[in-house]
Design a protein around this motif. Structure first.
Motif, PDB file in Angstrom:
ATOM      1  N   THR A 142      43.407  18.487  14.488  1.00  0.00           N
ATOM      2  CA  THR A 142      43.816  17.746  13.289  1.00  0.00           C
ATOM      3  C   THR A 142      44.814  18.562  12.477  1.00  0.00           C
ATOM      4  N   HIS A 143      44.540  19.868  12.321  1.00  0.00           N
ATOM      5  CA  HIS A 143      45.464  20.714  11.571  1.00  0.00           C
ATOM      6  C   HIS A 143      46.844  20.746  12.230  1.00  0.00           C
ATOM      7  N   ALA A 144      46.853  20.779  13.569  1.00  0.00           N
ATOM      8  CA  ALA A 144      48.123  20.819  14.309  1.00  0.00           C
ATOM      9  C   ALA A 144      48.783  19.450  14.437  1.00  0.00           C
ATOM     10  N   ARG A 145      48.080  18.406  13.969  1.00  0.00           N
ATOM     11  CA  ARG A 145      48.576  17.025  14.051  1.00  0.00           C
ATOM     12  C   ARG A 145      48.854  16.630  15.503  1.00  0.00           C
ATOM     13  N   ARG A 197      46.226  21.737  25.573  1.00  0.00           N
ATOM     14  CA  ARG A 197      47.252  22.071  26.568  1.00  0.00           C
ATOM     15  C   ARG A 197      48.330  22.958  25.969  1.00  0.00           C
ATOM     16  N   ARG A 198      48.840  22.587  24.775  1.00  0.00           N
ATOM     17  CA  ARG A 198      49.901  23.375  24.144  1.00  0.00           C
ATOM     18  C   ARG A 198      49.401  24.772  23.769  1.00  0.00           C
ATOM     19  N   PHE A 199      48.193  24.834  23.289  1.00  0.00           N
ATOM     20  CA  PHE A 199      47.642  26.133  22.881  1.00  0.00           C
ATOM     21  C   PHE A 199      47.567  27.082  24.076  1.00  0.00           C
ATOM     22  N   ARG A 200      47.079  26.576  25.198  1.00  0.00           N
ATOM     23  CA  ARG A 200      46.972  27.410  26.392  1.00  0.00           C
ATOM     24  C   ARG A 200      48.351  27.818  26.906  1.00  0.00           C
ATOM     25  N   GLU A 201      49.312  26.901  26.841  1.00  0.00           N
ATOM     26  CA  GLU A 201      50.664  27.226  27.281  1.00  0.00           C
ATOM     27  C   GLU A 201      51.267  28.345  26.441  1.00  0.00           C
ATOM     28  N   VAL A 204      43.381  16.141  20.655  1.00  0.00           N
ATOM     29  CA  VAL A 204      42.645  17.282  21.186  1.00  0.00           C
ATOM     30  C   VAL A 204      43.208  17.704  22.538  1.00  0.00           C
ATOM     31  N   ARG A 205      43.508  16.722  23.369  1.00  0.00           N
ATOM     32  CA  ARG A 205      44.021  17.023  24.701  1.00  0.00           C
ATOM     33  C   ARG A 205      45.371  17.733  24.636  1.00  0.00           C
ATOM     34  N   THR A 206      46.276  17.188  23.799  1.00  0.00           N
ATOM     35  CA  THR A 206      47.611  17.798  23.677  1.00  0.00           C
ATOM     36  C   THR A 206      47.518  19.189  23.057  1.00  0.00           C
ATOM     37  N   PHE A 207      46.685  19.320  22.021  1.00  0.00           N
ATOM     38  CA  PHE A 207      46.538  20.618  21.356  1.00  0.00           C
ATOM     39  C   PHE A 207      46.014  21.662  22.329  1.00  0.00           C
ATOM     40  N   GLY A 258      55.013  24.470  17.607  1.00  0.00           N
ATOM     41  CA  GLY A 258      53.853  24.347  18.471  1.00  0.00           C
ATOM     42  C   GLY A 258      52.557  24.581  17.714  1.00  0.00           C
ATOM     43  N   THR A 259      51.727  25.457  18.254  1.00  0.00           N
ATOM     44  CA  THR A 259      50.414  25.708  17.658  1.00  0.00           C
ATOM     45  C   THR A 259      50.383  26.980  16.826  1.00  0.00           C
TER      46      THR A 259
END
Length: 320
Positions: free
Chosen positions: A239-242, A250-254, A245-248, A216-217
């Motif tokens: 970009t670092h997480a590949r 969402r995943r970061f908050r999850e 922006v939208r997916t990053f 994940g992140t």
């Protein structure tokens, strides 16, 4: 006549929490040196109660002494029904609820808030408790408006505090509310403690960082920590997480429970606190290394997070 404070002691009580009201309130004197408070202890059935340090105390009173008290205070507990199941005995619950209309206030220190909540006294009210037990408290008592980030909450006739030292702050706050700053300051001097910390000041919490493994992140969070002193915008993080922006986002908050910006700000504040505690760096340099850029920005963020300015924080927490 001295204001009577009845301290309700349960099994598994926290030893220092029990001692706090007797020490702080008894230190409050008027101009003639007369005590302004009387502190008494009680337990259900006047039974001996054991603490987490391996000894027992014998309170002088049964719960009926609550009927004569202007203030009822419950110290923290390190076990028992209230902490584990969120329940207390019917008699204790009734005793805590009885006389609420005529009583000046009800208070708790640390996890004593579990006892007040179990009696239904905190329903719909603001309260706090020790940050380590905040998740458990929220799960047991979702009807309480819990604020786990402050030292204490004054909600009028109901007052709650975080652990140990915050209980001392709450007691001084009550003395100040009852009799003014001069009396409270004299009590603080007797106790050799700071005379005032604002209740809204944050609890000083060590927040564990997420696991660095996984797909994940987490790797990007580790990268953020290694680059706190550089500008990090959302595009660079995604970009670092590949990821997009939208997916990053969402995943970061999850995974972290907060937005990337809020998480990054927390880590920068934490790093700034560490530098203030462990180095002699000037405030400007601390601000630069933590990623805030300027001392003004650091002051704003640190005050918003923990309620104090950088130099005041350093004076309080500087490690020698």
């Amino acid at each position: 006549m001295a204001h009577r404070i009845a301290v309700v002691v349960l099994d598994h009580f926290a030893p220092l929490d029990l001692g706090v009201p007797g020490q702080v309130f008894v230190s409050a004197r008027d101009a003639d040196g007369e005590r302004l408070y009387e502190v008494v202890t009680c337990s259900e059935g006047r039974m001996p109660v054991r603490c987490s340090a391996g000894y027992a105390v014998q309170p002088d009173h049964d719960l009926d002494v609550l009927d004569t008290a202007g203030t009822v205070l419950v110290p923290g507990i390190h076990g028992g029904r209230a902490l584990v199941k969120g329940t207390i005995s019917e008699r204790l619950s009734a005793a805590l609820r009885a006389g609420r209309n005529g009583r000046t206030r009800t208070m708790s220190i640390c996890t004593g808030a579990f006892v007040l909540a179990a009696a239904g006294l905190l329903d719909g009210r603001r309260a706090t408790t020790h940050w380590l037990e905040a998740a458990r408290f929220g799960a047991l008592f979702p009807q309480v408006k819990l604020d786990p980030d402050v030292l204490y909450v004054d909600d009028g006739d109901l007052l709650t505090s975080a652990g140990v030292a915050a209980g001392m702050d709450l007691c001084l706050h009550v003395i100040r509310r009852d009799h003014g700053s001069e009396v409270a300051n004299r009590a603080a001097r007797r106790c050799v403690m700071p005379p005032w910390r604002e209740g809204g000041q944050a609890q000083y919490v060590d927040r564990p960082l997420p696991d660095g493994d996984g797909d994940g992140t987490a790797a990007t969070r580790a990268w953020m920590l290694a680059n706190l002193d550089t500008p990090l915008d959302l595009n660079a993080l995604a970009t670092h997480a590949r990821m997009s922006v939208r997916t990053f986002t969402r995943r970061f908050r999850e995974e972290s429970g907060v937005s990337p910006a809020k998480w990054l700000n927390r880590q920068r504040v934490q790093h700034a606190r560490h530098l203030l505690e462990t180095t002699d760096l000037g405030v400007e340099e601390v601000a630069r290394r933590a990623g805030f850029g300027t001392a003004v920005s650091l002051r704003q963020h640190l005050h918003a997070a923990v309620g104090v300015a950088p130099l005041a924080y350093r004076r309080t927490f500087r490690r020698t």
